[in-house]
Design a protein around this motif. Structure first.
Motif, mmCIF file in Angstrom:
data_model
loop_
_atom_site.group_PDB
_atom_site.id
_atom_site.type_symbol
_atom_site.label_atom_id
_atom_site.label_comp_id
_atom_site.label_asym_id
_atom_site.label_seq_id
_atom_site.Cartn_x
_atom_site.Cartn_y
_atom_site.Cartn_z
ATOM 1 N N TYR A 103 1.744 24.495 41.223
ATOM 2 C CA TYR A 103 0.720 23.838 40.423
ATOM 3 C C TYR A 103 1.045 24.006 38.943
ATOM 4 C CZ TYR A 103 -2.385 23.381 44.438
ATOM 5 O OH TYR A 103 -2.930 23.028 45.637
ATOM 6 N N ILE A 138 -3.676 24.068 33.219
ATOM 7 C CA ILE A 138 -3.893 23.830 31.789
ATOM 8 C C ILE A 138 -5.200 24.502 31.395
ATOM 9 C CG2 ILE A 138 -4.247 22.099 29.995
ATOM 10 C CD1 ILE A 138 -2.600 20.166 31.730
ATOM 11 N N GLU A 139 -5.111 25.376 30.401
ATOM 12 C CA GLU A 139 -6.277 26.060 29.862
ATOM 13 C C GLU A 139 -6.483 25.606 28.424
ATOM 14 O OE1 GLU A 139 -6.228 30.446 31.378
ATOM 15 O OE2 GLU A 139 -4.171 29.735 31.118
ATOM 16 N N GLU A 140 -7.747 25.458 28.035
ATOM 17 C CA GLU A 140 -8.078 25.008 26.681
ATOM 18 C C GLU A 140 -9.078 25.939 26.034
ATOM 19 O OE1 GLU A 140 -9.425 20.981 26.014
ATOM 20 O OE2 GLU A 140 -8.375 20.333 27.814
ATOM 21 N N THR A 144 -8.993 23.858 32.466
ATOM 22 C CA THR A 144 -9.464 22.474 32.436
ATOM 23 C C THR A 144 -8.649 21.552 33.332
ATOM 24 O OG1 THR A 144 -8.137 22.026 30.476
ATOM 25 C CG2 THR A 144 -10.424 22.665 30.118
ATOM 26 N N GLY A 145 -7.512 22.015 33.820
ATOM 27 C CA GLY A 145 -6.709 21.174 34.687
ATOM 28 C C GLY A 145 -5.927 21.980 35.703
ATOM 29 N N THR A 146 -5.970 21.554 36.950
ATOM 30 C CA THR A 146 -5.187 22.149 38.033
ATOM 31 C C THR A 146 -4.478 20.993 38.723
ATOM 32 O OG1 THR A 146 -6.900 23.819 38.324
ATOM 33 C CG2 THR A 146 -5.313 23.606 40.098
ATOM 34 N N HIS A 147 -3.180 20.883 38.518
ATOM 35 C CA HIS A 147 -2.428 19.740 39.021
ATOM 36 C C HIS A 147 -1.412 20.199 40.069
ATOM 37 C CE1 HIS A 147 -4.107 17.382 35.732
ATOM 38 N NE2 HIS A 147 -3.902 18.453 34.988
ATOM 39 N N ALA A 202 3.535 18.459 30.155
ATOM 40 C CA ALA A 202 2.125 18.648 29.791
ATOM 41 C C ALA A 202 2.014 19.331 28.426
ATOM 42 C CB ALA A 202 1.404 19.462 30.856
ATOM 43 N N TYR A 245 0.006 16.607 26.619
ATOM 44 C CA TYR A 245 -1.415 16.740 26.955
ATOM 45 C C TYR A 245 -2.258 16.758 25.687
ATOM 46 C CZ TYR A 245 -5.754 18.664 28.789
ATOM 47 O OH TYR A 245 -7.068 18.866 29.116
ATOM 48 N N VAL A 297 -0.291 26.212 29.017
ATOM 49 C CA VAL A 297 0.167 25.500 30.205
ATOM 50 C C VAL A 297 1.066 26.453 30.989
ATOM 51 C CG1 VAL A 297 1.391 23.480 31.086
ATOM 52 C CG2 VAL A 297 0.104 23.314 28.945
#
Length: 145
Positions: free
Chosen positions: A6, A9-11, A32-35, A51, A55, A97
């Motif tokens: 995976y 993404i952390e913000e 904020t995102g798990t891809h 990313a 991103y 990321v």
């Protein structure tokens, strides 16, 4: 055990609250995102780099106009994580990321509802004791204070 990789993404997310006539800008580091990328680690590393370089954090995306390109400083840490500073029109955000391999997954399981008899019993006897906190090594719960 699964072997899927995976990109996470952390913000640094922000909200503005008002309290006692003052404006408070609250920061919170959030995932904020798990891809899901798949079983190939190399592909996950390439996706993480993409990313980090492309991103756009939500705070900047809300205020972006077509054709805008924010300033970006992407740093690759020794452990393979990307720390990125993104700036646009007096706003700036930090993102992180990383790549991660899913090694465990379990679905939520709810206990069955209490019967009327159990509800009355807990009302009379009080709540059950609290669950013990996690500790390492196992059995060292008493050492945690």
């Amino acid at each position: 055990m699964t072997a899927d990789w995976y990109v996470l993404i952390e913000e640094d997310t922000r909200t503005t609250e008002r309290a006692d006539g003052k404006e408070l800008r609250l920061h919170r580091w959030m995932l904020t995102g798990t891809h899901r990328i798949g079983p190939d680690r190399t592909e996950a590393v390439a996706a993480a780099e993409d990313a980090a370089l492309r991103y756009l954090p939500g705070l900047l995306a809300r205020h972006a106009r077509p054709g805008d390109e924010p300033a970006r400083h992407a740093l690759l840490t020794q452990d393979g994580a990307w720390v990125v500073l993104v700036k646009q029109r007096h706003r700036e955000c930090h993102i992180r990321v990383t790549t991660a391999r899913l090694v465990h997954s379990r679905e939520e399981k709810e206990a069955p509802p209490k019967s009327l008899k159990e509800k009355f019993r807990s009302a009379v006897e009080g709540p059950p004791p609290a669950a013990r906190p996690w500790a390492w090594p196992p059995g060292d719960e008493a050492d945690q204070s």
